[in-house]
Write a protein that holds these residues in place. Sequence first.
Motif, PDB file in Angstrom:
ATOM      1  N   PHE A 213       3.156   0.499   5.836  1.00 47.49           N
ATOM      2  CA  PHE A 213       2.255   0.538   6.980  1.00 47.49           C
ATOM      3  C   PHE A 213       2.366  -0.749   7.778  1.00 47.49           C
ATOM      4  O   PHE A 213       2.291  -1.851   7.223  1.00 47.49           O
ATOM      5  CB  PHE A 213       0.822   0.749   6.469  1.00 47.49           C
TER       6      PHE A 213
ATOM      7  N   ALA B 116       1.583   4.079   1.234  1.00 43.70           N
ATOM      8  CA  ALA B 116       1.235   4.911   2.385  1.00 43.70           C
ATOM      9  C   ALA B 116       1.773   6.333   2.201  1.00 43.70           C
ATOM     10  O   ALA B 116       2.936   6.514   1.832  1.00 43.70           O
ATOM     11  CB  ALA B 116       1.815   4.298   3.657  1.00 43.70           C
ATOM     12  N   PRO B 117       0.961   7.345   2.455  1.00 42.10           N
ATOM     13  CA  PRO B 117       1.385   8.731   2.227  1.00 42.10           C
ATOM     14  C   PRO B 117       2.499   9.191   3.144  1.00 42.10           C
ATOM     15  O   PRO B 117       3.131  10.207   2.877  1.00 42.10           O
ATOM     16  CB  PRO B 117       0.101   9.540   2.456  1.00 42.10           C
ATOM     17  N   TRP B 118       2.767   8.463   4.241  1.00 41.22           N
ATOM     18  CA  TRP B 118       3.855   8.867   5.139  1.00 41.22           C
ATOM     19  C   TRP B 118       5.207   8.297   4.708  1.00 41.22           C
ATOM     20  O   TRP B 118       6.209   8.525   5.358  1.00 41.22           O
ATOM     21  CB  TRP B 118       3.543   8.486   6.580  1.00 41.22           C
TER      22      TRP B 118
ATOM     23  N   TYR C 159       0.867  -1.175   0.000  1.00 43.84           N
ATOM     24  CA  TYR C 159       0.000   0.000   0.000  1.00 43.84           C
ATOM     25  C   TYR C 159       0.906   1.228   0.000  1.00 43.84           C
ATOM     26  O   TYR C 159       1.826   1.335   0.818  1.00 43.84           O
ATOM     27  CB  TYR C 159      -0.893  -0.021   1.236  1.00 43.84           C
TER      28      TYR C 159
ATOM     29  N   PHE D 212      -2.715  16.091   8.151  1.00 47.20           N
ATOM     30  CA  PHE D 212      -2.144  14.742   8.222  1.00 47.20           C
ATOM     31  C   PHE D 212      -3.245  13.689   8.281  1.00 47.20           C
ATOM     32  O   PHE D 212      -3.182  12.673   7.572  1.00 47.20           O
ATOM     33  CB  PHE D 212      -1.233  14.613   9.441  1.00 47.20           C
TER      34      PHE D 212
ATOM     35  N   TYR E 115      -4.255   0.997  13.525  1.00 48.89           N
ATOM     36  CA  TYR E 115      -4.716   2.379  13.545  1.00 48.89           C
ATOM     37  C   TYR E 115      -5.095   2.784  14.976  1.00 48.89           C
ATOM     38  O   TYR E 115      -5.722   2.013  15.697  1.00 48.89           O
ATOM     39  CB  TYR E 115      -5.940   2.561  12.646  1.00 48.89           C
TER      40      TYR E 115
ATOM     41  N   LEU F 242      -5.009  13.266   4.995  1.00 48.83           N
ATOM     42  CA  LEU F 242      -4.175  12.568   4.026  1.00 48.83           C
ATOM     43  C   LEU F 242      -4.105  11.073   4.304  1.00 48.83           C
ATOM     44  O   LEU F 242      -4.088  10.254   3.382  1.00 48.83           O
ATOM     45  CB  LEU F 242      -2.762  13.167   4.036  1.00 48.83           C
ATOM     46  N   THR F 243      -4.081  10.692   5.579  1.00 50.73           N
ATOM     47  CA  THR F 243      -3.811   9.300   5.947  1.00 50.73           C
ATOM     48  C   THR F 243      -5.057   8.495   6.297  1.00 50.73           C
ATOM     49  O   THR F 243      -4.979   7.278   6.438  1.00 50.73           O
ATOM     50  CB  THR F 243      -2.849   9.243   7.152  1.00 50.73           C
ATOM     51  N   HIS F 244      -6.202   9.147   6.440  1.00 49.54           N
ATOM     52  CA  HIS F 244      -7.416   8.430   6.843  1.00 49.54           C
ATOM     53  C   HIS F 244      -7.797   7.407   5.775  1.00 49.54           C
ATOM     54  O   HIS F 244      -7.965   7.752   4.596  1.00 49.54           O
ATOM     55  CB  HIS F 244      -8.564   9.417   7.041  1.00 49.54           C
ATOM     56  N   PRO F 245      -7.942   6.128   6.139  1.00 50.23           N
ATOM     57  CA  PRO F 245      -8.269   5.090   5.146  1.00 50.23           C
ATOM     58  C   PRO F 245      -9.726   5.142   4.717  1.00 50.23           C
ATOM     59  O   PRO F 245     -10.637   5.138   5.546  1.00 50.23           O
ATOM     60  CB  PRO F 245      -7.965   3.786   5.894  1.00 50.23           C
TER      61      PRO F 245
END
Length: 286
Positions: free
Chosen positions: A34, A28-30, A26, A149, A205, A152-155
């Motif tokens: 993950f 992941a934007p960070w 995945y 943040f 999470y 951006l990261t919320h699934p």
Amino acid sequence: MNSIEDLIELLSLERIGDTTFIGQNYQAPWGRVFGGQVLAQSLHAAYQTVPDNKIAHSMHAYFILGGDLSIPITYEVENIRDGGSFATRRVVAKQNGKAIFNMAASFQVKEEGVDHQISIPNVITPKKLLNSLDQLEEMEQIDPYTYKFIQLTHPKIFDFKPVERLSALLTKNGPPFNHMWMRSATPITASLPLQHQLLAYMSDYNILTTASLPHREQLRADKTFYASIDHAIWFHRDFNIADWLLYTMDSPSASNARGFSRGSIFNRQGTLIASVAQEGLMRKMK
């Protein structure tokens, strides 16, 4: 990922040997793999090597190195033991030949026995709560960084409904307790092994955030690096991940740049379906 079907495809590893599998990442934007992805994929790999009548009851994992999003992950499963009632597997995840993660899992046949559990906390029901993104709107002016943040990261594949208001929980110091209703965003029909894999993914999470709650003002003022160190899950009873589940979390301790959190996961009827524990890094950046 835009749907739960995308996640299921991500967890469906390619088998390249009797006990070796390859998984994609995945994005992941960070910028790092993950942790929930590796937990779920490693459990998928282990499940492929045990008899169908044995179901996972626990898994214990260590995150060794941050995963590179551009490199597929190889999962090597070691058969530790096959017994009449239990089976034990060890899984090592590798990139470029180096271990980035390892996990031990135990599987058991269904058995009858005594039964007890703790009670579900008395909290607001999900019907009366706003989801995370709706609650997030009031944080745009209070804490723009956290607002951006989380957006951006919320699934998109899960619904999360915090019991405590995010605007207070994430911006002010408070007690180390956190309650989150969660479920898949769309209904699915899935086997119990797949349900376990999806819950492993979801369990990463919010739990480390719980250890930061008594220190939000300090950690927000400083640049802080967060990362999972280890993660354990005990699967107690069957469940449906498309129904609301309450993830009740607390953090008994934070010290030496590490935060420790525990979680209990209940279904809407109050049945305890799983327990979680995690220690994570909360390191102030210089």
